[in-house]
Design an enzyme around this catalytic site. Structure first.
Site, short mmCIF file in Angstrom:
data_model
loop_
_atom_site.label_atom_id
_atom_site.label_comp_id
_atom_site.label_asym_id
_atom_site.label_seq_id
_atom_site.Cartn_x
_atom_site.Cartn_y
_atom_site.Cartn_z
N HIS A 105 -49.64 8.25 -4.37
CA HIS A 105 -48.53 9.21 -4.32
C HIS A 105 -49.05 10.65 -4.29
CE1 HIS A 105 -44.80 11.30 -5.12
NE2 HIS A 105 -45.39 11.90 -6.13
N HIS A 133 -48.45 14.41 -1.73
CA HIS A 133 -48.54 15.84 -2.04
C HIS A 133 -49.73 16.54 -1.39
CE1 HIS A 133 -45.17 15.92 -4.80
NE2 HIS A 133 -45.67 14.90 -5.49
N GLU A 160 -39.87 16.38 -3.22
CA GLU A 160 -40.11 14.95 -3.48
C GLU A 160 -39.34 14.04 -2.51
OE1 GLU A 160 -42.30 13.47 -5.19
OE2 GLU A 160 -42.90 14.78 -6.84
N SER A 168 -44.86 8.78 0.53
CA SER A 168 -45.86 7.90 -0.10
C SER A 168 -45.29 6.55 -0.45
CB SER A 168 -46.41 8.56 -1.37
OG SER A 168 -45.38 8.72 -2.34
FE LIG Z 1 -44.62 13.70 -6.93
#
Ligand SMILES: [Fe+2]
Length: 299
Positions: free
Chosen positions: A151, A156, A197, A216
């Site tokens: 993730h 990110h 997000e 992700s």
């Molecule tokens: Fe996150």
């Protein structure tokens, strides 16, 4: 991810696939200890990942990369190309951090697990991203109930390698730092959740993801277009609760990347306790509050 709370490295969510696997728990704790011991300014120690951990990374990274071709926004895919994460082994945070610093001035700080919300978001203002290093359980490579290295890096770090997305992250950190009240921070964190997000936007006539949680998630990225998609509206985002354990039933879509940048940058740069008070006092259903900016809204 959002809603970070303090946990010890051995804490696992009850639904974590590794809960009953003693070897996994020990392994996760050992990797978490690397983050626990890290101090600002120190080099990031390398983690010797096991072959099965590298295999999990490879499986997920390759499958997600294929999905990103149609489902991720162009700017994110540019970040992917710039960062060039390996697909045959778990990337080392030290190497990713050095590459990010060269590309956009960002750096990674290893952490043992979830950290306090203010600490996590506040570090973004300094272009520092706090990242876990452990990886999900090998029995279910396409699922994790907690942020793991997949993730953090796929979602990110790839975004942080692209200058325009990286700028939004920094602006979000500055907004978090200005929050004196927990209520203002909570409202901010909801906007972060529904944008960096789980944000989506229209590009080339289709809905694409720019949020790390979607980018992700092997499962959710394939179904997010079936969610209830609402127009980008920071007041609605700041006041909409979410459940981190399920696919998001509601998403907020910008009309373009430029639209998302405009609205989010205006929100982040103007956000503080006073902006929160004004936003909460404003009647629901209207969208001309100064905190939302003057971005055009085609509906
Ligand atoms: Fe996150």
């Amino acid at each position: 991810m959002d809603t970070r709370t303090v946990t010890t490295p051995l804490d696992l969510p009850a639904d974590h696939p590794g809960t009953s696997d003693a070897a996994y728990r020990a392994r996760r704790a050992a990797i978490a200890a690397v983050g626990e011991a890290h101090r600002p300014g120190d080099p990031i120690p390398e983690v010797a990942y096991a072959p099965e951990e590298d295999a999990v990374w490879g499986t997920v990274a390759r499958e997600l990369a294929a999905l990103h071709e149609d489902l991720a926004i162009d700017a994110y895919r540019q970040g992917v190309a710039r960062l060039a994460l390996p697909t045959d082994r778990v990337p080392q945070l030290a190497a990713v951090s050095a590459r990010l610093t060269d590309l956009t001035g960002w750096a990674i700080t290893p952490v043992p697990g979830l950290v306090p919300t203010r600490t996590f978001y506040g570090s973004l203002a300094d272009r520092r991203f706090m990242s876990t290093q452990y990886i999900r359980h090998h029995s279910v490579p396409f699922y994790t109930p907690e942020p793991d290295v997949v993730h953090e890096l796929v979602g990110h770090a790839n975004a942080l390698a692209e200058p325009r997305l990286a700028a939004l992250y920094e602006q979000s950190g500055r907004a978090a730092r200005r929050c004196g009240s927990d209520a203002a921070l909570a409202a901010f964190s909801r906007v972060f959740w529904f944008s960096l997000e789980f944000g989506v936007l229209r590009e080339a006539g289709v809905l694409r993801a720019y949020g790390a949680g979607l980018l992700s998630s092997y499962g959710e990225i394939q179904v997010f277009r079936r969610a209830q998609v609402r127009p980008l509206d920071v007041r609605a985002m700041a006041t909409t609760d979410y459940d981190i354990t399920q696919y998001q039933p509601v998403l907020f879509a910008a009309d373009s990347f430029a639209h998302a940048e405009d609205v989010l940058a205006t929100f982040f740069t103007g956000w503080d306790d006073d902006a929160h008070a004004r936003l909460m006092a404003f009647p629901p259903g209207r969208s001309s509050h100064p905190a939302e900016g003057g971005a055009p809204r085609a509906r």
